[in-house]
Motif scaffolding. Sequence first.
Motif, PDB file in Angstrom:
ATOM      1  N   ASP A  98      42.416  63.636  60.871  1.00 13.54           N
ATOM      2  CA  ASP A  98      41.790  62.610  59.479  1.00 13.54           C
ATOM      3  C   ASP A  98      42.316  62.113  59.242  1.00 13.54           C
ATOM      4  O   ASP A  98      42.491  61.575  58.298  1.00 13.54           O
ATOM      5  CB  ASP A  98      41.766  63.974  58.705  1.00 13.54           C
ATOM      6  N   ASP A  99      43.930  62.129  59.936  1.00 18.29           N
ATOM      7  CA  ASP A  99      44.940  60.487  60.183  1.00 18.29           C
ATOM      8  C   ASP A  99      45.721  59.983  61.242  1.00 18.29           C
ATOM      9  O   ASP A  99      45.183  61.123  62.553  1.00 18.29           O
ATOM     10  CB  ASP A  99      46.116  61.195  59.060  1.00 18.29           C
ATOM     11  N   PRO A 115      46.372  58.468  56.122  1.00 15.39           N
ATOM     12  CA  PRO A 115      44.881  58.819  56.572  1.00 15.39           C
ATOM     13  C   PRO A 115      43.994  57.648  56.537  1.00 15.39           C
ATOM     14  O   PRO A 115      43.875  56.404  56.683  1.00 15.39           O
ATOM     15  CB  PRO A 115      44.642  58.975  54.783  1.00 15.39           C
ATOM     16  N   ARG A 118      42.608  55.891  53.623  1.00 12.64           N
ATOM     17  CA  ARG A 118      42.954  54.894  53.016  1.00 12.64           C
ATOM     18  C   ARG A 118      43.093  54.289  53.474  1.00 12.64           C
ATOM     19  O   ARG A 118      43.379  52.798  52.906  1.00 12.64           O
ATOM     20  CB  ARG A 118      44.090  55.783  52.690  1.00 12.64           C
ATOM     21  N   GLN A 120      42.235  50.206  54.402  1.00 18.77           N
ATOM     22  CA  GLN A 120      41.535  49.231  53.751  1.00 18.77           C
ATOM     23  C   GLN A 120      41.328  48.631  55.206  1.00 18.77           C
ATOM     24  O   GLN A 120      39.588  47.356  54.990  1.00 18.77           O
ATOM     25  CB  GLN A 120      41.918  48.594  52.559  1.00 18.77           C
ATOM     26  N   THR A 142      47.123  49.364  53.615  1.00 15.88           N
ATOM     27  CA  THR A 142      46.196  50.444  52.996  1.00 15.88           C
ATOM     28  C   THR A 142      46.910  50.022  51.617  1.00 15.88           C
ATOM     29  O   THR A 142      47.281  48.348  51.798  1.00 15.88           O
ATOM     30  CB  THR A 142      47.143  52.574  53.017  1.00 15.88           C
ATOM     31  N   LEU A 174      35.842  57.320  53.376  1.00 19.48           N
ATOM     32  CA  LEU A 174      36.736  56.066  52.733  1.00 19.48           C
ATOM     33  C   LEU A 174      36.404  56.691  51.364  1.00 19.48           C
ATOM     34  O   LEU A 174      35.605  57.543  50.564  1.00 19.48           O
ATOM     35  CB  LEU A 174      35.667  54.815  52.385  1.00 19.48           C
ATOM     36  N   GLY A 176      38.242  56.196  47.005  1.00 19.54           N
ATOM     37  CA  GLY A 176      38.696  55.501  45.818  1.00 19.54           C
ATOM     38  C   GLY A 176      40.444  55.580  45.554  1.00 19.54           C
ATOM     39  O   GLY A 176      40.855  56.185  46.570  1.00 19.54           O
ATOM     40  N   LEU A 177      40.729  53.811  45.228  1.00 19.08           N
ATOM     41  CA  LEU A 177      41.971  53.914  45.099  1.00 19.08           C
ATOM     42  C   LEU A 177      42.137  55.404  44.423  1.00 19.08           C
ATOM     43  O   LEU A 177      43.431  56.164  44.593  1.00 19.08           O
ATOM     44  CB  LEU A 177      42.616  53.294  44.139  1.00 19.08           C
TER      45      LEU A 177
ATOM     46  N   ARG B 148      35.691  50.066  40.104  1.00 15.32           N
ATOM     47  CA  ARG B 148      36.489  49.980  40.942  1.00 15.32           C
ATOM     48  C   ARG B 148      37.182  49.185  40.251  1.00 15.32           C
ATOM     49  O   ARG B 148      38.582  48.889  40.256  1.00 15.32           O
ATOM     50  CB  ARG B 148      36.508  48.456  42.262  1.00 15.32           C
ATOM     51  N   GLN B 150      40.575  49.118  37.719  1.00 16.69           N
ATOM     52  CA  GLN B 150      41.628  49.949  37.135  1.00 16.69           C
ATOM     53  C   GLN B 150      42.522  49.142  36.151  1.00 16.69           C
ATOM     54  O   GLN B 150      43.423  50.432  35.506  1.00 16.69           O
ATOM     55  CB  GLN B 150      42.920  48.694  38.596  1.00 16.69           C
ATOM     56  N   GLN B 313      48.155  55.396  39.854  1.00 14.48           N
ATOM     57  CA  GLN B 313      49.020  55.491  40.898  1.00 14.48           C
ATOM     58  C   GLN B 313      50.397  56.512  40.794  1.00 14.48           C
ATOM     59  O   GLN B 313      50.391  57.282  41.974  1.00 14.48           O
ATOM     60  CB  GLN B 313      48.802  54.311  41.726  1.00 14.48           C
ATOM     61  N   ARG B 443      46.265  59.820  45.205  1.00 11.53           N
ATOM     62  CA  ARG B 443      46.577  58.976  44.721  1.00 11.53           C
ATOM     63  C   ARG B 443      47.370  58.566  45.829  1.00 11.53           C
ATOM     64  O   ARG B 443      48.191  57.635  45.824  1.00 11.53           O
ATOM     65  CB  ARG B 443      47.691  58.555  43.768  1.00 11.53           C
ATOM     66  N   GLN B 445      48.724  57.576  49.660  1.00  7.21           N
ATOM     67  CA  GLN B 445      48.390  56.116  50.088  1.00  7.21           C
ATOM     68  C   GLN B 445      48.349  56.391  51.406  1.00  7.21           C
ATOM     69  O   GLN B 445      47.866  57.322  52.282  1.00  7.21           O
ATOM     70  CB  GLN B 445      48.852  55.188  50.132  1.00  7.21           C
ATOM     71  N   ARG B 496      44.771  65.186  51.236  1.00  3.78           N
ATOM     72  CA  ARG B 496      43.461  65.089  51.624  1.00  3.78           C
ATOM     73  C   ARG B 496      42.292  65.674  51.047  1.00  3.78           C
ATOM     74  O   ARG B 496      41.306  65.804  50.707  1.00  3.78           O
ATOM     75  CB  ARG B 496      43.251  65.847  53.355  1.00  3.78           C
ATOM     76  N   ARG B 499      42.187  64.408  47.756  1.00  8.91           N
ATOM     77  CA  ARG B 499      40.873  63.438  48.057  1.00  8.91           C
ATOM     78  C   ARG B 499      39.010  63.672  48.472  1.00  8.91           C
ATOM     79  O   ARG B 499      38.386  62.715  47.664  1.00  8.91           O
ATOM     80  CB  ARG B 499      41.397  62.458  49.391  1.00  8.91           C
ATOM     81  N   GLU B 505      36.480  57.702  39.678  1.00 11.56           N
ATOM     82  CA  GLU B 505      34.994  56.670  39.800  1.00 11.56           C
ATOM     83  C   GLU B 505      33.751  57.393  38.342  1.00 11.56           C
ATOM     84  O   GLU B 505      33.572  58.858  39.046  1.00 11.56           O
ATOM     85  CB  GLU B 505      34.041  56.613  40.514  1.00 11.56           C
TER      86      GLU B 505
END
Lengths: 177, 539
Positions: A98-99, A115, A118, A120, A142, A174, A176-177, B148, B150, B313, B443, B445, B496, B499, B505
């Motif tokens: 996964d990463d 990951p 994450r 982009q 990212t 993928l 979302g943020l 999307r 924010q 975030q 959140r 990254q 993980r 997520r 959304e």
Amino acid sequence: MTSHSGVTSGSTPGSSPGGEPFDPVGVTWQRVSTKLAAARRVSALLVLAVPAAVSVVLAVLVDGRFGWALAPLAAIAVWSWWVIGRQARAIGYAEREDDLVVRRGIMWRYVVVVPYGRLQYVDVEAGPVDRLFGIARVQLHTASASTDAAIPGLLPAEAARVRESLSARGQARLAGL
Amino acid sequence: MTGPDGPAAPGGPVAPGGPAAPGGPAAGVAVEDVAPVAADGQWHRVHPLTPVIRSWQLLAVALVYVVQDVGQHSLGDDGDDGGVVTALGSLRGRQLLIGTLLGLGVFAAVAALAYLSWRLTRYRVTDEALELEHGVLSRRQRKAPLDRLQAVDIVQPLLARITGLARLTLEVAGGGDSRIVLAYVTETQARRLRNHLLASAAGVRYESPEAPEAAEHVVFSVPLQRLVGALALSGGTIWLGILAIGLVGGSIATGHLGFAAGALPAVIGGGGALWRRFSTNFGFRVAAAPDGLRVQHGLLEQTAQTVPPGRVQAVRISQPLLWRPGGWWRVQANVAGYGSHERGQRALEAGLLLPVGTRDEAVAVLSFVLPDLGVTDAEHPGPVVDGGLTGTLADGGFTASPRRARWVDPVGWRRNGYRMTGTALLLRRGVLHRRLDVVPHARTQSCGVRQGFLQRRLRVASFALHSTPGPLAPFVAHLDSAVVADLLAAQVERARAARRTDASERWMERREPSAAPGHVLDEPAEPAERPGIEQLGDR
């Protein structure tokens, strides 16, 4: 992946078999090409060549004592030669399920886990010296500017494969943020 | 400039045809309030006063210049009945005439350009996106997908407040310059658009032509005296005071005023920064609504920000040393897009959720952003948060630096620590300036670990969580190496899992899939969260 009981107790976890953050359990590191050390050594020598040339010119035209500047430059060159080789051997990356994990450094060690979900975008870059030696650098991006993840010194075929693989996995996971 | 395209001009919504359709000055002018629905999928124009408000500084300078000029000449010619007219007779009057004509020519050209730019700006709102087209020479089209979204900000500079207009700013996570600025529309239209955009992004369907305005809950406002006190006790003021005392003392001691004058720019600069902090944070108000966290502030220029749930975030609650007697705390957040258009201090102030508040208010704001702290039923979240705010070592279930870390961090090692809960990672540091960073697992990254050679000798390492750009970059320094290894593995795994289950959304759709239209916003899906707030608030 070790189990962690942070939810309930939050106490210090017992030392696990993978008690070393720079060598996570079950990670087989991929090495980068030995051409990376060669390319970096050439770059370092090119940088050192400028003051060396200046001191030679000054020694010939002005005063012979300027030639002494060559001694520390030579010492720096030898030291860089050795350090660059060590640094290049310390670089490793591993594609997990996964990463992607990348590590580098010996004196100042760094490991980053990115990951796939994450990612982009992924860049493949090659500067003039890199191209001369036939290597490329894969840079991961990212949404965070602090993600400092790059794999330098990949052969072009491997760089392309890594990028494709990362893009495909990134698309599949993928988030979302 | 208000002449040809004044707000009184008649006209309905713009036809979806070409934006630059030639015609009389008043033809085809869209009057915003005529639009029956915010999101009718039709192209609309921005308000005709937009160019005036955008270039008000320029207009003010021109106006001052004209007034001065006319004033001077009318005085010189001692004419009583309209200075300009009598001035035209004299030689100086002829110069004035040429100057005036030149000025009028430039003014007409600028006005024509402004008019053209206004005519060529249009926007359209659908259920999925907001689209904006603008540009005279090079046309630019930008589409902001609402899934999307924010944050939505309504900004009103002073002149816009007087004229009842507002600017709508949408932050859409897309890297780089991805915001859409819709300037200017009427205040009511801005609010209607905001309600619609937030409702659509949340996945709420409503049958009424208007998206209902979400009701606000728990509201805090920052009292004026507390804001002033907090500013007076901030580092900038202290330095400014020291500088001022030094200057006055220096001038008295040396007898030269030049001593003070030399350092005047620094004082003015510092004072300006303080004034800006005061005026932007004046009347600060925080409220929780089902469609997001609402933040309002501003003395001259007013800003109303809405950050939907799950779009924050990372959160930091911090306390400078001098705020400790007052028990004051500051709450900042990383929101994707916020601050990416400003630099330096402004960028750091972009994500301010509470400039100064009590501990309970700060914790309540945290619970708006992260309703479920993820601690078990047996444990109250209050002590956990307090362990992060003021605790040391193992307080609040935190894992702290080992004692040997004092060799690299002699003062702060007791405060360095982390606590992992079911939903977030809490990172604690700072003895003098206390900081607690909270990052929801969903959140995260990426994560990184660093270790210098001294740290390696001491078997400690530093852990960092990478968040979107903003005022905070969460990290915790000098933890035991084995602890960091476990933390890294656990955090990667939790992020993980988070997520996978995260659905920020269309967040309303997820919470109440079978809700009746128009019902969700009136009856916020929040009752389960409110006990949490009280729990946190009561310690």
